[in-house]
Design a protein around this motif. Structure first.
Motif, PDB file in Angstrom:
ATOM      1  N   GLN A 359       0.828  -1.206   0.000  1.00  0.00           N
ATOM      2  CA  GLN A 359       0.000   0.000   0.000  1.00  0.00           C
ATOM      3  C   GLN A 359       0.865   1.259   0.000  1.00  0.00           C
ATOM      4  OE1 GLN A 359      -2.985   0.268   3.012  1.00  0.00           O
ATOM      5  NE2 GLN A 359      -4.200  -1.446   2.212  1.00  0.00           N
ATOM      6  N   GLU A 360       2.006   1.204   0.665  1.00  0.00           N
ATOM      7  CA  GLU A 360       2.900   2.356   0.693  1.00  0.00           C
ATOM      8  C   GLU A 360       3.399   2.689  -0.704  1.00  0.00           C
ATOM      9  OE1 GLU A 360       7.010   3.899   2.900  1.00  0.00           O
ATOM     10  OE2 GLU A 360       6.212   1.891   3.302  1.00  0.00           O
ATOM     11  N   GLU A 361       3.763   1.652  -1.463  1.00  0.00           N
ATOM     12  CA  GLU A 361       4.238   1.881  -2.831  1.00  0.00           C
ATOM     13  C   GLU A 361       3.115   2.434  -3.708  1.00  0.00           C
ATOM     14  OE1 GLU A 361       7.665  -1.564  -3.377  1.00  0.00           O
ATOM     15  OE2 GLU A 361       5.547  -2.129  -3.477  1.00  0.00           O
ATOM     16  N   ILE A 362       1.916   1.895  -3.544  1.00  0.00           N
ATOM     17  CA  ILE A 362       0.788   2.357  -4.352  1.00  0.00           C
ATOM     18  C   ILE A 362       0.391   3.776  -3.957  1.00  0.00           C
ATOM     19  CG2 ILE A 362      -1.644   1.928  -4.893  1.00  0.00           C
ATOM     20  CD1 ILE A 362      -1.039  -1.066  -4.525  1.00  0.00           C
ATOM     21  N   ARG A 363       0.466   4.079  -2.670  1.00  0.00           N
ATOM     22  CA  ARG A 363       0.176   5.429  -2.213  1.00  0.00           C
ATOM     23  C   ARG A 363       1.179   6.423  -2.799  1.00  0.00           C
ATOM     24  NH1 ARG A 363      -0.923   4.043   2.520  1.00  0.00           N
ATOM     25  NH2 ARG A 363       1.193   4.131   3.393  1.00  0.00           N
ATOM     26  N   GLY A 364       2.427   5.976  -2.924  1.00  0.00           N
ATOM     27  CA  GLY A 364       3.450   6.827  -3.541  1.00  0.00           C
ATOM     28  C   GLY A 364       3.142   7.113  -4.998  1.00  0.00           C
ATOM     29  N   LEU A 365       2.692   6.090  -5.730  1.00  0.00           N
ATOM     30  CA  LEU A 365       2.316   6.289  -7.136  1.00  0.00           C
ATOM     31  C   LEU A 365       1.168   7.280  -7.257  1.00  0.00           C
ATOM     32  CD1 LEU A 365       2.441   2.600  -8.457  1.00  0.00           C
ATOM     33  CD2 LEU A 365       4.081   4.418  -8.942  1.00  0.00           C
ATOM     34  N   TYR A 366       0.223   7.175  -6.344  1.00  0.00           N
ATOM     35  CA  TYR A 366      -0.914   8.098  -6.360  1.00  0.00           C
ATOM     36  C   TYR A 366      -0.447   9.528  -6.060  1.00  0.00           C
ATOM     37  CZ  TYR A 366      -5.158  10.440  -4.752  1.00  0.00           C
ATOM     38  OH  TYR A 366      -6.177  11.355  -4.565  1.00  0.00           O
ATOM     39  N   GLY A 367       0.436   9.654  -5.073  1.00  0.00           N
ATOM     40  CA  GLY A 367       0.951  10.976  -4.725  1.00  0.00           C
ATOM     41  C   GLY A 367       1.732  11.620  -5.857  1.00  0.00           C
ATOM     42  N   GLU A 368       2.401  10.813  -6.660  1.00  0.00           N
ATOM     43  CA  GLU A 368       3.175  11.316  -7.789  1.00  0.00           C
ATOM     44  C   GLU A 368       2.324  11.515  -9.036  1.00  0.00           C
ATOM     45  OE1 GLU A 368       6.212   8.442  -8.318  1.00  0.00           O
ATOM     46  OE2 GLU A 368       7.049   8.698  -6.305  1.00  0.00           O
ATOM     47  N   GLY A 369       1.040  11.185  -8.950  1.00  0.00           N
ATOM     48  CA  GLY A 369       0.153  11.356 -10.098  1.00  0.00           C
ATOM     49  C   GLY A 369       0.297  10.281 -11.156  1.00  0.00           C
ATOM     50  N   LYS A 370       0.920   9.155 -10.810  1.00  0.00           N
ATOM     51  CA  LYS A 370       1.129   8.087 -11.796  1.00  0.00           C
ATOM     52  C   LYS A 370      -0.066   7.144 -11.891  1.00  0.00           C
ATOM     53  CE  LYS A 370       6.171   8.173 -11.491  1.00  0.00           C
ATOM     54  NZ  LYS A 370       7.402   7.395 -11.165  1.00  0.00           N
ATOM     55  N   ILE A 371      -0.884   7.125 -10.871  1.00  0.00           N
ATOM     56  CA  ILE A 371      -2.157   6.406 -10.950  1.00  0.00           C
ATOM     57  C   ILE A 371      -3.256   7.364 -10.514  1.00  0.00           C
ATOM     58  CG2 ILE A 371      -1.152   4.125 -10.545  1.00  0.00           C
ATOM     59  CD1 ILE A 371      -2.203   4.290  -7.668  1.00  0.00           C
ATOM     60  N   SER A 372      -4.472   7.089 -10.951  1.00  0.00           N
ATOM     61  CA  SER A 372      -5.588   7.999 -10.684  1.00  0.00           C
ATOM     62  C   SER A 372      -6.160   7.784  -9.288  1.00  0.00           C
ATOM     63  CB  SER A 372      -6.691   7.772 -11.721  1.00  0.00           C
ATOM     64  OG  SER A 372      -7.242   6.466 -11.561  1.00  0.00           O
ATOM     65  N   GLU A 373      -6.970   8.738  -8.886  1.00  0.00           N
ATOM     66  CA  GLU A 373      -7.686   8.614  -7.612  1.00  0.00           C
ATOM     67  C   GLU A 373      -8.600   7.394  -7.627  1.00  0.00           C
ATOM     68  OE1 GLU A 373     -10.428  11.430  -4.682  1.00  0.00           O
ATOM     69  OE2 GLU A 373     -10.327  11.847  -6.837  1.00  0.00           O
ATOM     70  N   GLN A 374      -9.209   7.112  -8.793  1.00  0.00           N
ATOM     71  CA  GLN A 374     -10.079   5.948  -8.922  1.00  0.00           C
ATOM     72  C   GLN A 374      -9.299   4.652  -8.718  1.00  0.00           C
ATOM     73  OE1 GLN A 374      -9.927   8.528 -10.937  1.00  0.00           O
ATOM     74  NE2 GLN A 374     -11.975   9.235 -11.546  1.00  0.00           N
ATOM     75  N   CYS A 375      -8.092   4.598  -9.264  1.00  0.00           N
ATOM     76  CA  CYS A 375      -7.257   3.406  -9.110  1.00  0.00           C
ATOM     77  C   CYS A 375      -6.872   3.206  -7.639  1.00  0.00           C
ATOM     78  CB  CYS A 375      -6.006   3.536  -9.974  1.00  0.00           C
ATOM     79  SG  CYS A 375      -4.915   2.094  -9.930  1.00  0.00           S
ATOM     80  N   TYR A 376      -6.486   4.280  -6.988  1.00  0.00           N
ATOM     81  CA  TYR A 376      -6.104   4.193  -5.577  1.00  0.00           C
ATOM     82  C   TYR A 376      -7.299   3.762  -4.724  1.00  0.00           C
ATOM     83  CZ  TYR A 376      -3.992   5.484  -1.106  1.00  0.00           C
ATOM     84  OH  TYR A 376      -3.497   5.477   0.177  1.00  0.00           O
ATOM     85  N   GLY A 377      -8.495   4.262  -5.064  1.00  0.00           N
ATOM     86  CA  GLY A 377      -9.701   3.870  -4.341  1.00  0.00           C
ATOM     87  C   GLY A 377     -10.006   2.386  -4.489  1.00  0.00           C
TER      88      GLY A 377
END
Length: 606
Positions: A359-377
């Motif tokens: 989750q930490e790695e995925i949260r980092g991708l979201y913070g960097e704008g590499k994945i969307s808010e929908q993907c993180y959700g």
């Protein structure tokens, strides 16, 4: 080949049973009965119910015999307003000057040609003409009187031309049996209903279109497709690291596949009202308790009671089945239905392989704008549900796990963005649960219901259908969908009826060689009235009693006997500590008392 056109939702015709089938009856005492089963069911000793006899599997003895007959529509009984249309008489002369009839007037009228196959476009009508003048309201019908030489399954092929798509109902001896849709290319085409069971002698086949068509003839021939259904499914699970309890359950299900239909019932709450009602009505409990976990990104904790009820059912010897009514991870509009949410799965898709990231790695991708808010959700919800499933894993409970149900449709958000998005989400969930969270207690059920939504076969163990019919319609065995689904996924997969509006006819299932691995009857109006008492709107009381006491059905007590009566899991005082990272959130889940499935579903190959 378009199964919607050729199979056309044919249903077996339930005839009056004339004899007990000659094949050996199923024996539910194949293994020794344990001396005692301490936790079979949750009924107090004071509670009494009626006793019911075992019903043998019964249907007319089948005699296979090659046959074929053609019945012209102009010779059938025509409804009011229908007329026979013929081509204008044309006369030409031969080389000697003699008058001869045109080619259209000299076609054979009643000769059966076995080389003419279904899905064949026929350039000209046969016989003296075709019948037309049908009404949009379905009030006009053509009734063929056919002669069946033996008790067996027949293919009924209608030669029809239509300028528009027209829905047609088929009745056999007055019972509504099948429905199909015509083509719209104005060409005479054979539309075939496969495997309709007829008893020896005369039967009436009624075609009732809801729109004007040109009906040329009915062709009746002996069926050969039902014999292709096999029950040699693979027992090895898709997860090569599956735990012992899941392996043992899958071993059992494949061992008895084709020998029994396992009974199943959806519970609307942890109180098991529906299961207790079945017991009071039939004297039996279903083998499988199904739950629909209804969650959204703001409410996962409320599911604890239902997860606990699943574990209790397993401790009592039963089987646990779970599906996920997953409300879309939207901040503003949470719903399972695409029309009621602003969430779009296509906006969540990414080319980054996130399935086994922390989750930490995925949260980092979201913070960097590499994945969307929908993907993180999506990831947050998937991981929250992993917490619920981990709770069952820690209790040793195997789960018949059916996520992303009815994926071919566009009514749920996980199906509304198309097949690529659906398959992406399936793969993401499968790998994350199997490899990252190491959920080795899941038996995966694919419920995409269409060849177009078929996911990688190495990522599921059972293929299933949800089939709902209007009340009052004969449910039969639904063999046509069974066969169509097995043709899509192959004979190595178990085929199951994961949701139904009516308990299937067990006798018809064996007669039609369509023995579902299990069925799951939905709750609400499909079972109870407004007072919570048994409702006969969809399944009569007698039909439910006969199904649960059929020697072809497997109920809870019989399942326990065949398993040797052993206590299946230890009664843990508390959960084992999880060894998997981030199986976070509480182990609560939801009771599914706020949703009710209403879709009628067929197998699609487009």
């Amino acid at each position: 080949m378009d199964i919607r056109k050729l199979t056309a939702l044919a249903a077996a015709v339930v005839m009056t049973a004339s004899c007990v089938v000659s094949c050996k009856k199923k024996n539910k005492d194949e293994s020794s009965e344990a001396e005692s089963v301490t936790e079979a069911v949750s009924v107090t000793e004071e509670e009494t119910v009626g006793t019911y006899p075992d019903y043998p599997i019964t249907y007319p003895e089948i005699e296979k015999k090659p046959t074929g007959d053609l019945y012209e529509a102009e010779d059938a009984k025509l409804g009011k307003g229908l007329k026979v249309v013929s081509a204008p008489k044309e006369e030409t002369t031969d080389k000697d000057g003699k008058k001869v009839k045109s080619e259209a007037d000299t076609q054979p009228a009643t000769k059966f040609d076995p080389t003419v196959k279904p899905d064949t476009v026929i350039s000209k009508y046969s016989g003296e003409g075709y019948v037309s003048g049908f009404k949009n309201d379905g009030s006009a019908a053509v009734t063929f009187t056919v002669e069946a030489p033996t008790n067996q399954h027949y293919d009924l092929s209608f030669s029809i031309a239509a300028d528009l798509f027209v829905n047609c109902d088929v009745l056999v001896n007055g019972v509504e049996t099948a429905a199909f849709k015509t083509m719209s290319d104005s060409e005479f085409t054979l539309i075939t209903l496969y495997g309709v069971f007829l008893t020896k002698g005369k039967s009436e086949i009624e075609l009732r279109p809801h729109g004007d068509i040109k009906l040329d003839y009915l062709r009746m021939s002996d069926n050969t497709s039902l014999s292709a259904i096999k029950y040699d499914a693979e027992k090895d699970l898709s997860n090569k690291e599956a735990g012992r309890s899941a392996k043992e359950l899958m071993d059992f299900m494949t061992k008895y596949y084709g020998k029994y239909v396992m009974t199943g019932q959806y519970a609307s709450s942890p109180k098991n009202d529906e299961l207790e009602l079945i017991y009071r009505t039939t004297g039996k409990y279903p083998a499988i308790r199904f739950s629909a976990l209804h969650t959204n990104n703001k409410n996962f904790d409320s599911a604890f009671r239902d997860i606990d009820a699943c574990a209790n059912w397993y401790r009592k010897g039963g089987i646990v089945g779970l599906m996920w009514y997953w409300e879309a991870p939207s901040k503003t509009k949470q719903s399972v239905y695409a029309k009621d949410t602003d969430f779009r799965l296509s906006d969540a898709m990414t080319d980054i392989d996130i399935a086994e990231m922390t989750q930490e790695e995925i949260r980092g991708l979201y913070g960097e704008g590499k994945i969307s808010e929908q993907c993180y959700g999506l990831i947050l919800d998937i991981d929250n549900m992993a917490g619920q499933l981990t709770s069952l894993k820690n209790k040793g409970v195997p789960v018949l796990w059916r996520p992303l149900h009815e994926g071919y449709g566009d009514w749920f958000w996980w199906g509304a963005s198309g097949v690529d998005a659906y398959k992406w989400l399936w793969e993401l969930m499968y790998r994350r649960y199997t490899n990252y969270f190491e959920l080795d207690n899941l038996i995966w059920i694919w419920n995409g219901q269409s060849e177009s939504t078929l996911v990688n076969k190495s990522t599921f163990d059972i293929a299933s259908l949800d089939i709902y019919l209007d009340s009052g319609k004969d449910y039969g065995s639904r063999y046509e969908q069974f066969l169509a689904l097995q043709n899509i996924v192959g004979k190595e997969k178990l085929i199951a009826l994961s949701e139904c509006s009516t308990v299937p006819d067990i006798d018809a299932s064996f007669r039609d060689n369509a023995v579902w691995s299990f069925f799951g009857l939905w709750y609400g109006k499909y079972m109870t009235d407004e007072n919570g008492e048994y409702s006969e709107k969809f399944t009569s009381r007698d039909a439910l009693i006969r199904a649960y006491n059929s020697e072809g059905a497997l109920t809870l007590d019989e399942y326990i006997k065949l398993r040797g009566g052993e206590k299946l899991i230890p009664d843990y005082g508390s959960e084992k500590p999880t060894t998997t990272t981030e199986a976070t959130t509480s182990t609560d889940a939801v009771s599914a008392d706020t949703s009710e499935s209403t879709e009628t579903t067929a197998v699609s190959t487009d």
